[in-house]
Each structure stands twice: as C-alpha cells, then as structure tokens.
Design a protein around this motif. Structure first.
Motif, PDB file in Angstrom:
ATOM      1  N   GLY A  19      45.403  53.915  42.633  1.00 12.48           N
ATOM      2  CA  GLY A  19      44.015  53.755  42.734  1.00 12.48           C
ATOM      3  C   GLY A  19      43.263  55.030  42.364  1.00 12.48           C
ATOM      4  O   GLY A  19      42.246  55.081  42.150  1.00 12.48           O
ATOM      5  N   SER A  20      44.066  56.237  42.414  1.00 14.15           N
ATOM      6  CA  SER A  20      43.622  57.437  42.027  1.00 14.15           C
ATOM      7  C   SER A  20      43.375  57.713  40.571  1.00 14.15           C
ATOM      8  O   SER A  20      43.773  56.814  39.822  1.00 14.15           O
TER       9      SER A  20
ATOM     10  N   VAL B  58      42.590  51.229  32.075  1.00  8.08           N
ATOM     11  CA  VAL B  58      41.507  51.714  31.555  1.00  8.08           C
ATOM     12  C   VAL B  58      40.281  50.875  32.028  1.00  8.08           C
ATOM     13  O   VAL B  58      39.298  51.476  32.371  1.00  8.08           O
ATOM     14  N   PHE B  59      40.541  49.628  32.656  1.00  9.42           N
ATOM     15  CA  PHE B  59      39.435  48.925  33.313  1.00  9.42           C
ATOM     16  C   PHE B  59      39.359  48.635  34.618  1.00  9.42           C
ATOM     17  O   PHE B  59      38.703  48.337  35.633  1.00  9.42           O
ATOM     18  N   ASP B  60      40.204  49.907  35.225  1.00  8.60           N
ATOM     19  CA  ASP B  60      40.160  50.198  36.880  1.00  8.60           C
ATOM     20  C   ASP B  60      40.479  49.013  37.661  1.00  8.60           C
ATOM     21  O   ASP B  60      39.818  48.745  38.465  1.00  8.60           O
TER      22      ASP B  60
ATOM     23  N   ILE C  75      48.660  44.830  42.108  1.00  4.53           N
ATOM     24  CA  ILE C  75      49.579  44.607  43.323  1.00  4.53           C
ATOM     25  C   ILE C  75      48.574  44.868  44.536  1.00  4.53           C
ATOM     26  O   ILE C  75      49.248  44.819  45.512  1.00  4.53           O
ATOM     27  N   ALA C  76      47.352  45.272  44.221  1.00  8.38           N
ATOM     28  CA  ALA C  76      46.537  45.663  45.670  1.00  8.38           C
ATOM     29  C   ALA C  76      46.341  44.625  46.407  1.00  8.38           C
ATOM     30  O   ALA C  76      46.375  44.462  47.628  1.00  8.38           O
ATOM     31  N   PRO C  77      46.280  43.261  45.983  1.00  6.79           N
ATOM     32  CA  PRO C  77      45.805  42.027  46.911  1.00  6.79           C
ATOM     33  C   PRO C  77      47.191  41.726  47.546  1.00  6.79           C
ATOM     34  O   PRO C  77      46.970  41.164  48.575  1.00  6.79           O
TER      35      PRO C  77
ATOM     36  N   GLY D 199      38.923  48.640  41.286  1.00  8.63           N
ATOM     37  CA  GLY D 199      39.262  49.786  41.463  1.00  8.63           C
ATOM     38  C   GLY D 199      38.308  50.718  42.550  1.00  8.63           C
ATOM     39  O   GLY D 199      38.890  51.286  43.516  1.00  8.63           O
ATOM     40  N   ARG D 200      36.929  50.417  42.349  1.00  8.13           N
ATOM     41  CA  ARG D 200      36.216  51.206  43.407  1.00  8.13           C
ATOM     42  C   ARG D 200      36.143  50.692  44.801  1.00  8.13           C
ATOM     43  O   ARG D 200      36.293  51.493  45.718  1.00  8.13           O
ATOM     44  N   ARG D 201      36.021  49.204  44.763  1.00  3.26           N
ATOM     45  CA  ARG D 201      36.352  48.750  46.275  1.00  3.26           C
ATOM     46  C   ARG D 201      37.810  49.029  46.726  1.00  3.26           C
ATOM     47  O   ARG D 201      37.876  49.366  48.144  1.00  3.26           O
TER      48      ARG D 201
END
Length: 74
Positions: free
Chosen positions: A8-9, A49-51, A55-57, A65-67
């Motif tokens: 995420g960084s 590119v689109f942040d 695999i986060a879910p 990305g921001r959330r």
C-alpha cells in the motif's frame, strides 16, 4: 501484515507497476500461451498505477489505496 502495508505504500505501488511492466514484456516476447502472463502483468501494472490492491480484501482491508492506507491508521 507487513507485506500488505508495504504494497500500500508508495514504494509498493512503484514495485507493482515495475513488476507489471516486466511481466507484460516477458509475456509478449515469449508469445504463444505466454500472453496470459502479459495480461496478468497488465493487471498488476494497473493496480500500481491506479492505486488499488487486489489482495487487500482477502485480509479484510478496503480495495482502494487511500482507504486501504487509512485502515492501518497512519
């Protein structure tokens, strides 16, 4: 998970974009059924590119990305 935090960084986003470009180029150069690798590379490139993090879910984190970063509490 420290791996998800890294992805995420900013450095993780750059790494995903570079890895996506490499996978896409290799898939195109090898041809044949390797085009599947190129498609995977394009998805990884788009994630960087689109942040967003695919695999986060799976870890119960938001897709965007921001959330995603906010869920770790800066």
């Amino acid at each position: 998970m420290s791996v998800l935090r890294f992805l995420g960084s900013t450095n993780g986003r750059v790494l995903r974009a570079v890895a996506g470009v490499i996978l896409a180029i290799v898939g195109i150069l090898l041809g044949g059924l390797w085009w599947i690798l190129a498609v995977v590379g394009l998805v990884v490139l788009a994630a960087g590119v689109f942040d967003f993090c695919l695999i986060a879910p799976l870890a119960g984190r938001p897709f965007g990305g921001r959330r995603f970063r906010d869920s770790y509490g800066k």
